[in-house]
Scaffold this motif. Structure first.
Motif, short mmCIF file in Angstrom:
data_model
loop_
_atom_site.label_atom_id
_atom_site.label_comp_id
_atom_site.label_asym_id
_atom_site.label_seq_id
_atom_site.Cartn_x
_atom_site.Cartn_y
_atom_site.Cartn_z
N ALA A 138 16.85 66.96 60.84
CA ALA A 138 16.41 65.68 60.65
C ALA A 138 17.25 64.68 61.16
O ALA A 138 16.98 63.37 61.03
N TYR A 139 18.11 65.08 61.87
CA TYR A 139 19.35 63.86 62.62
C TYR A 139 19.39 64.24 64.00
O TYR A 139 19.72 65.20 64.19
N SER A 140 19.06 63.37 64.83
CA SER A 140 19.43 63.56 66.18
C SER A 140 20.42 62.40 66.68
O SER A 140 20.23 61.20 66.41
N ASN A 141 21.37 63.04 67.39
CA ASN A 141 22.34 61.86 67.89
C ASN A 141 22.25 62.02 69.46
O ASN A 141 22.48 62.99 70.12
N HIS A 142 21.89 60.92 70.02
CA HIS A 142 21.43 60.84 71.39
C HIS A 142 22.62 60.05 72.26
O HIS A 142 22.59 59.88 73.34
N GLN A 143 23.70 60.22 71.68
CA GLN A 143 25.03 59.63 72.48
C GLN A 143 25.83 60.70 72.88
O GLN A 143 26.21 61.72 72.48
N VAL A 144 25.87 60.47 74.15
CA VAL A 144 26.31 61.62 75.20
C VAL A 144 27.87 61.74 74.77
O VAL A 144 28.18 63.08 74.92
N LEU A 145 28.46 61.04 74.33
CA LEU A 145 30.08 61.24 74.11
C LEU A 145 30.30 62.27 73.00
O LEU A 145 31.28 62.69 73.21
N VAL A 146 29.34 62.20 72.21
CA VAL A 146 29.52 63.24 71.15
C VAL A 146 29.53 64.71 71.56
O VAL A 146 30.07 65.50 71.17
N PHE A 162 20.26 57.81 57.97
CA PHE A 162 20.12 57.77 59.55
C PHE A 162 19.36 59.09 60.22
O PHE A 162 19.97 60.19 59.50
N SER A 163 18.36 58.84 60.70
CA SER A 163 17.83 59.86 61.43
C SER A 163 17.98 60.00 62.87
O SER A 163 17.91 61.00 63.39
N ASP A 164 18.32 59.18 63.51
CA ASP A 164 18.54 58.94 64.97
C ASP A 164 19.56 58.02 65.20
O ASP A 164 19.83 56.91 64.63
N HIS A 165 20.47 58.10 66.46
CA HIS A 165 21.52 57.28 66.67
C HIS A 165 21.78 57.07 68.19
O HIS A 165 21.52 58.35 68.82
N TRP A 166 21.80 56.06 68.75
CA TRP A 166 21.96 55.67 70.05
C TRP A 166 23.21 54.80 70.31
O TRP A 166 23.32 53.71 69.40
N GLY A 167 24.31 55.16 71.01
CA GLY A 167 25.42 54.35 70.80
C GLY A 167 26.01 54.12 72.47
O GLY A 167 26.00 55.14 73.11
N ALA A 168 26.56 53.30 72.67
CA ALA A 168 27.39 52.91 73.68
C ALA A 168 28.95 52.58 73.44
O ALA A 168 29.14 51.41 72.93
N VAL A 169 29.89 53.20 73.77
CA VAL A 169 31.12 52.96 73.43
C VAL A 169 32.10 52.21 74.52
O VAL A 169 31.92 52.86 75.70
N ASP A 170 32.96 51.43 74.46
CA ASP A 170 33.59 50.64 75.45
C ASP A 170 34.73 51.41 75.74
O ASP A 170 35.92 51.19 75.59
N LEU A 171 34.58 52.82 76.40
CA LEU A 171 35.56 53.55 76.65
C LEU A 171 36.37 53.13 77.95
O LEU A 171 37.57 53.28 78.19
N TYR A 172 35.71 52.12 78.90
CA TYR A 172 36.50 51.58 79.92
C TYR A 172 37.69 50.85 79.38
O TYR A 172 38.79 50.56 79.67
N GLY A 173 37.16 49.77 78.36
CA GLY A 173 38.32 48.95 77.73
C GLY A 173 39.39 49.70 77.08
O GLY A 173 40.25 49.33 76.92
#
Length: 167
Positions: A62-70, A149-160
């Motif tokens: 029931a939960y999907s994390n669409h963030q590549v970093l994970v 929360f059922s879905d997550h999309w995220g962008a982390v400032d890894l460069y910074g």
């Protein structure tokens, strides 16, 4: 507000640093169940009680994390994989704190700019401990179903973050 507008507003926050919301958006955001879940996420991470995430994120498929970093898709349920990822982040930054400065909510979606702060005391993303105090952000979009929360999309400032750790 429709989903498209919500995503556009989240992108504007991430790229242009909007300092204030309109009074209508601010009122809807602060009273939103989505923002209440964000507050509980912040509380769970700041208290290091990752079990609290079980009351915020849906279980199993029931939960999907669409963030590549994970991580790449695996047989581990996404919520458990996310908790494991956060445990690694907490290990690398034992004094980590989480806050946010902007949140937009509409219908079943909430977008937020999360602010992470901590002292780098352990290996993180292949970088050995530096003992540097760092601050970085992530811009996250969550879908909510059945109060979780059922879905997550995220962008982390890894460069910074990497610039701070390597400087």
């Amino acid at each position: 507000m429709n989903r498209r507008k919500l995503i556009i507003n989240a992108c504007l926050v991430a790229t242009s640093g909007i300092a204030a919301l309109s009074s209508k958006m601010a009122a809807s955001a602060t009273s939103s169940p989505g923002v209440a879940l964000i507050d509980r996420l912040v509380e769970g991470i700041n208290s290091r009680e990752l079990s609290k995430l079980d009351q915020i994120y849906a279980a199993g498929s029931a939960y999907s994390n669409h963030q590549v970093l994970v991580g790449a898709p695996s047989s581990i349920p996404a919520r458990e994989e996310f908790k494991s990822y956060l445990a690694q982040r907490i290990k690398a930054f034992p004094d980590i704190t989480l806050s946010y400065d902007v949140a937009f909510a509409s219908d079943d979606m909430v977008a937020v700019n999360l602010i992470w702060r901590g002292t780098h005391k352990g290996d993180y993303l292949g970088i050995a401990a530096t003992s540097k105090k760092v601050t970085w952000n992530s811009t996250d979009l969550f879908r909510i179903k059945n109060g979780l929360f059922s879905d997550h999309w995220g962008a982390v400032d890894l460069y910074g973050l990497e610039r701070q750790l390597r400087s």
